[in-house]
Every structure is written in structure tokens, then in C-alpha cells.
Design a protein around this motif. Structure first.
Motif, mmCIF file in Angstrom:
data_model
loop_
_atom_site.group_PDB
_atom_site.id
_atom_site.type_symbol
_atom_site.label_atom_id
_atom_site.label_comp_id
_atom_site.label_asym_id
_atom_site.label_seq_id
_atom_site.Cartn_x
_atom_site.Cartn_y
_atom_site.Cartn_z
ATOM 1 N N ASP A 83 0.084 -0.718 -0.313
ATOM 2 C CA ASP A 83 -0.667 -2.071 -0.466
ATOM 3 C C ASP A 83 -1.972 -1.768 -1.236
ATOM 4 O O ASP A 83 -2.319 -2.470 -2.148
ATOM 5 N N LYS A 84 -2.731 -0.734 -0.955
ATOM 6 C CA LYS A 84 -4.029 -0.503 -1.617
ATOM 7 C C LYS A 84 -3.604 -0.129 -3.085
ATOM 8 O O LYS A 84 -4.297 -0.456 -3.846
ATOM 9 N N LEU A 85 -2.698 0.828 -3.216
ATOM 10 C CA LEU A 85 -2.351 1.177 -4.543
ATOM 11 C C LEU A 85 -2.053 -0.073 -5.359
ATOM 12 O O LEU A 85 -2.421 -0.282 -6.640
ATOM 13 N N SER A 86 -1.182 -0.917 -4.987
ATOM 14 C CA SER A 86 -0.801 -2.380 -5.647
ATOM 15 C C SER A 86 -2.176 -3.151 -5.793
ATOM 16 O O SER A 86 -2.250 -3.721 -6.899
ATOM 17 N N ALA A 87 -3.076 -3.236 -4.963
ATOM 18 C CA ALA A 87 -4.079 -4.083 -5.180
ATOM 19 C C ALA A 87 -5.055 -3.557 -6.145
ATOM 20 O O ALA A 87 -5.567 -3.964 -7.006
ATOM 21 N N VAL A 88 -5.182 -2.309 -6.481
ATOM 22 C CA VAL A 88 -5.871 -1.432 -7.383
ATOM 23 C C VAL A 88 -5.199 -1.776 -8.843
ATOM 24 O O VAL A 88 -6.077 -2.115 -9.565
ATOM 25 N N VAL A 89 -4.027 -1.618 -8.848
ATOM 26 C CA VAL A 89 -3.332 -2.027 -10.084
ATOM 27 C C VAL A 89 -3.536 -3.596 -10.461
ATOM 28 O O VAL A 89 -3.976 -3.612 -11.663
ATOM 29 N N TYR A 107 12.622 -1.333 -0.694
ATOM 30 C CA TYR A 107 11.312 -1.131 -0.170
ATOM 31 C C TYR A 107 10.195 -1.506 -1.492
ATOM 32 O O TYR A 107 9.363 -2.070 -1.001
ATOM 33 N N VAL A 108 10.760 -1.110 -2.683
ATOM 34 C CA VAL A 108 9.576 -1.142 -3.660
ATOM 35 C C VAL A 108 9.195 -2.793 -3.970
ATOM 36 O O VAL A 108 8.144 -3.092 -4.453
ATOM 37 N N ARG A 109 10.286 -3.566 -3.754
ATOM 38 C CA ARG A 109 9.973 -5.012 -4.364
ATOM 39 C C ARG A 109 8.959 -5.812 -3.154
ATOM 40 O O ARG A 109 8.764 -6.669 -3.504
ATOM 41 N N ASP A 110 8.393 -4.981 -2.147
ATOM 42 C CA ASP A 110 7.506 -5.560 -1.288
ATOM 43 C C ASP A 110 6.145 -5.483 -1.797
ATOM 44 O O ASP A 110 5.109 -5.767 -1.273
ATOM 45 N N ASP A 121 3.324 2.969 9.408
ATOM 46 C CA ASP A 121 2.128 2.068 8.737
ATOM 47 C C ASP A 121 1.296 2.786 7.654
ATOM 48 O O ASP A 121 1.029 1.906 6.772
ATOM 49 N N ILE A 122 1.146 4.098 7.801
ATOM 50 C CA ILE A 122 0.206 4.697 6.598
ATOM 51 C C ILE A 122 0.922 4.448 5.242
ATOM 52 O O ILE A 122 -0.063 3.884 4.185
ATOM 53 N N CYS A 123 2.002 4.695 4.959
ATOM 54 C CA CYS A 123 2.619 4.225 3.497
ATOM 55 C C CYS A 123 2.524 2.999 3.230
ATOM 56 O O CYS A 123 2.125 2.756 2.063
ATOM 57 N N PRO A 124 2.861 2.175 3.969
ATOM 58 C CA PRO A 124 2.842 0.682 3.532
ATOM 59 C C PRO A 124 1.344 0.374 3.250
ATOM 60 O O PRO A 124 1.060 -0.536 2.163
ATOM 61 N N ASP A 125 0.647 0.775 4.020
ATOM 62 C CA ASP A 125 -1.056 0.739 3.902
ATOM 63 C C ASP A 125 -1.489 1.107 2.691
ATOM 64 O O ASP A 125 -2.300 0.519 1.762
ATOM 65 N N GLU A 126 -0.993 2.487 2.127
ATOM 66 C CA GLU A 126 -1.505 2.892 1.068
ATOM 67 C C GLU A 126 -0.915 2.421 -0.238
ATOM 68 O O GLU A 126 -1.528 2.266 -1.120
ATOM 69 N N HIS A 138 3.716 -3.886 -5.640
ATOM 70 C CA HIS A 138 3.648 -4.248 -6.960
ATOM 71 C C HIS A 138 4.872 -4.336 -7.885
ATOM 72 O O HIS A 138 5.705 -3.632 -7.790
ATOM 73 N N PRO A 139 4.996 -5.385 -8.713
ATOM 74 C CA PRO A 139 6.266 -5.554 -9.482
ATOM 75 C C PRO A 139 6.418 -4.490 -10.212
ATOM 76 O O PRO A 139 7.633 -4.209 -10.803
ATOM 77 N N ARG A 140 5.410 -3.827 -10.662
ATOM 78 C CA ARG A 140 5.820 -2.677 -11.752
ATOM 79 C C ARG A 140 6.042 -1.343 -10.939
ATOM 80 O O ARG A 140 6.204 -0.235 -11.518
ATOM 81 N N LEU A 141 6.180 -1.391 -9.643
ATOM 82 C CA LEU A 141 6.255 -0.009 -8.742
ATOM 83 C C LEU A 141 7.719 0.479 -9.108
ATOM 84 O O LEU A 141 8.500 -0.392 -8.856
ATOM 85 N N ILE A 142 7.454 1.635 -9.398
ATOM 86 C CA ILE A 142 8.863 2.507 -9.654
ATOM 87 C C ILE A 142 8.904 3.358 -8.387
ATOM 88 O O ILE A 142 8.189 4.097 -8.160
ATOM 89 N N GLY A 143 10.263 3.307 -7.867
ATOM 90 C CA GLY A 143 10.632 4.061 -6.676
ATOM 91 C C GLY A 143 11.479 5.351 -7.300
ATOM 92 O O GLY A 143 12.364 5.171 -7.990
#
Length: 266
Positions: free
Chosen positions: A144-150, A182-185, A137-142, A187-192
Motif C-alpha cells: 500500500d505504501k509502495l503504491s501510494a509512493v508511485v 493479489y496485485v489488482r488490489d 499484514d506487513i506485505c499488504p501495508d508495504e 497500484h494498476p502498474r504493479l507487476i507480480g
């Protein structure tokens, strides 16, 4: 006689009215032999023109001097204030350098299998998070927040795009394929990013990330206890700020916006 006494009494105040009229060949007297009222009005109305013009000129001169002096003071104030802000920003940069956080480099594989180094992201603002794909839960939540910020910062055309990065702390399970899913869930620019245990450990240590796998259950599953922070990295590759779980999306957006606007390239 009354006309002559009037002329004599006002000769000095009129500034030589009769003399000027005589020089021009004009008669100051009307048909009845008395000084024309029109002549007096016209002549005496001209007398203060010179002094009025001089007064206006002096007023304009004083106004110009005042404006120049005031403009000079404003220019000096602006310069002093600009120098003060520059010193404060430089002091902030010097303090961050002494932290020795994120000063090194890393070389990892992205979720497309390409080798990526820290140098590849120089020139871009980076939001970085360390976690693992099996986090409940923690990583997905964080993320999600990171993606919303971007996404929120993307709405401001005056700001450059922010590059989000997700670096695994669990290379044993998080290979390239796992990261790609995992990353496709998010932000689209998120790089794993992943790599060998040594490469992943080196990247985490550079940002003082704590990561410790817990005991495995009967299915071989386990939880990794790790640092939960979002890191902000400047285009120079310099760590600038971090945000823990208590920081809201709005707080992070405003903080990053201020960092970007006050940023001074090294």
C-alpha cells in the motif's frame, strides 16, 4: 570695458570662444557693443560636452570590463561546481557497484504468465518489493505504501513513471493465478513475478533477501519470515537505495525525487 575684461578673464576656460565665433562669421557682440549673454551661455555650455562624453565613455568601458570579468568568474565557478557534483555522483555510483547488490539478473513469470527478465525493465525506474500473498499484514501495508509512493510521483509531470514490482518469496503457493488476484488490489502498474523455487531463490539472493518458511499448521498454512525492504533500482539496473518499514511515504517520495533529479546515466 567691463565686457572686454570678462572676455579676457574667461578666454582660457571657454576654450577659445571668440576664435570659434570668428571662424563661423558670427559676431559675439550685441547691439550695445557688449558680449551677448546668450552667446556666452551657449558657448560655455558647449565647452564641457567633450569632457563629459569622454567621462561617460570611460564609465561605460569600465562597466563593460567589470561585467565581462564578473561573468567570467561566474562561468569558472559554475564549471568548477558542476565538475565537483559530477565527481560526487560518480563516487556514489562506484560505491554502489562495490556493494554487489542487484548486479545479477533474473528470469521469472509475471502475473499474466509472460516470461520477464531484468533486462526488460532497463531504462525504467523500478521500486521492488519481495513478499508473499498469504502475508497477513506487513506485505499488504508495504505494498500500500509502495503504491501510494508511485501515485504521488505520478503527479509530478517532470518525473518519469516508476515501475513497481512484487516478487514472491513463496513460489509454492504464489503461482501466476494467485499473483494475478493479489496485485489488482494495489497500484494498476504493479507487476507480480513468480517462478520455480530455484528461480525465485536466485532473484532474492541477488538482492540479499532472506526468506525462510515457518512450520505448517494443521491446515497446511505457514508464514514466511523474510526481509522487509523496498528497493530502488535505476534505469541502468543498478541498485540505488532501500527503504525499511520505518520510512514514511513522504520520505520515500522525496528520496526518489532527489535520486531521479541527480541521476547520471552510466
Amino acid at each position: 570695458m567691463s565686457g572686454m575684461r570678462y572676455i579676457l578673464n574667461h578666454l582660457h576656460a571657454g576654450g577659445g570662444v571668440l576664435l570659434r565665433l570668428q571662424r563661423t562669421g558670427q559676431s559675439p557682440f550685441g547691439l550695445n557693443g557688449q558680449l551677448s549673454q546668450q552667446t556666452l551661455t551657449r558657448s560655455f555650455s558647449r565647452a564641457p560636452d567633450s569632457s563629459t562624453s569622454q567621462a561617460r565613455l570611460k564609465l561605460r568601458t569600465r562597466l563593460a570590463v567589470t561585467l565581462l570579468f564578473g561573468g567570467g568568474l561566474m562561468g569558472v565557478w559554475w564549471y568548477v561546481d558542476s565538475e565537483k557534483q559530477q565527481r560526487h555522483r560518480q563516487q556514489r555510483v562506484d560505491q554502489l557497484k562495490k556493494v554487489a547488490l542487484g548486479q545479477g539478473t533474473f528470469s521469472l513469470l509475471d502475473h499474466m504468465g509472460r516470461r520477464r527478465a531484468k533486462q526488460d525493465f532497463l531504462g525504467s525506474w523500478v521500486l521492488m518489493y519481495f513478499g508473499f500473498t498469504h502475508c497477513p499484514d506487513i506485505c499488504p501495508d508495504e505494498l500500500d505504501k509502495l503504491s501510494a509512493v508511485v501515485s504521488a510521483l505520478d503527479q509530478d509531470p517532470s518525473l518519469p513513471p516508476i515501475q513497481p514490482l512484487f516478487i514472491t518469496v513463496d513460489p509454492e503457493r504464489d503461482d501466476v493465478a494467485a499473483l494475478a488476484r493479489y496485485v489488482r488490489d494495489f497500484h494498476p502498474r504493479l507487476i507480480g513475478l513468480t517462478g520455480t523455487p530455484e528461480e525465485v531463490k536466485h532473484a532474492g539472493q541477488d538482492y540479499r533477501v532472506y526468506a525462510s518458511p515457518g512450520p505448517k499448521d494443521e491446515d497446511g498454512d505457514y508464514i514466511v519470515d523474510h526481509t522487509i525492504l523496498i528497493y530502488l533500482v535505476s534505469p541502468d539496473g543498478l541498485f540505488l537505495d532501500y527503504y525499511n518499514r520505518m520510512k514514511s511515504q513522504e520520505h520515500i517520495v522525496e528520496s526518489i525525487r532527489n535520486h531521479v533529479k541527480n541521476y547520471v546515466r552510466l
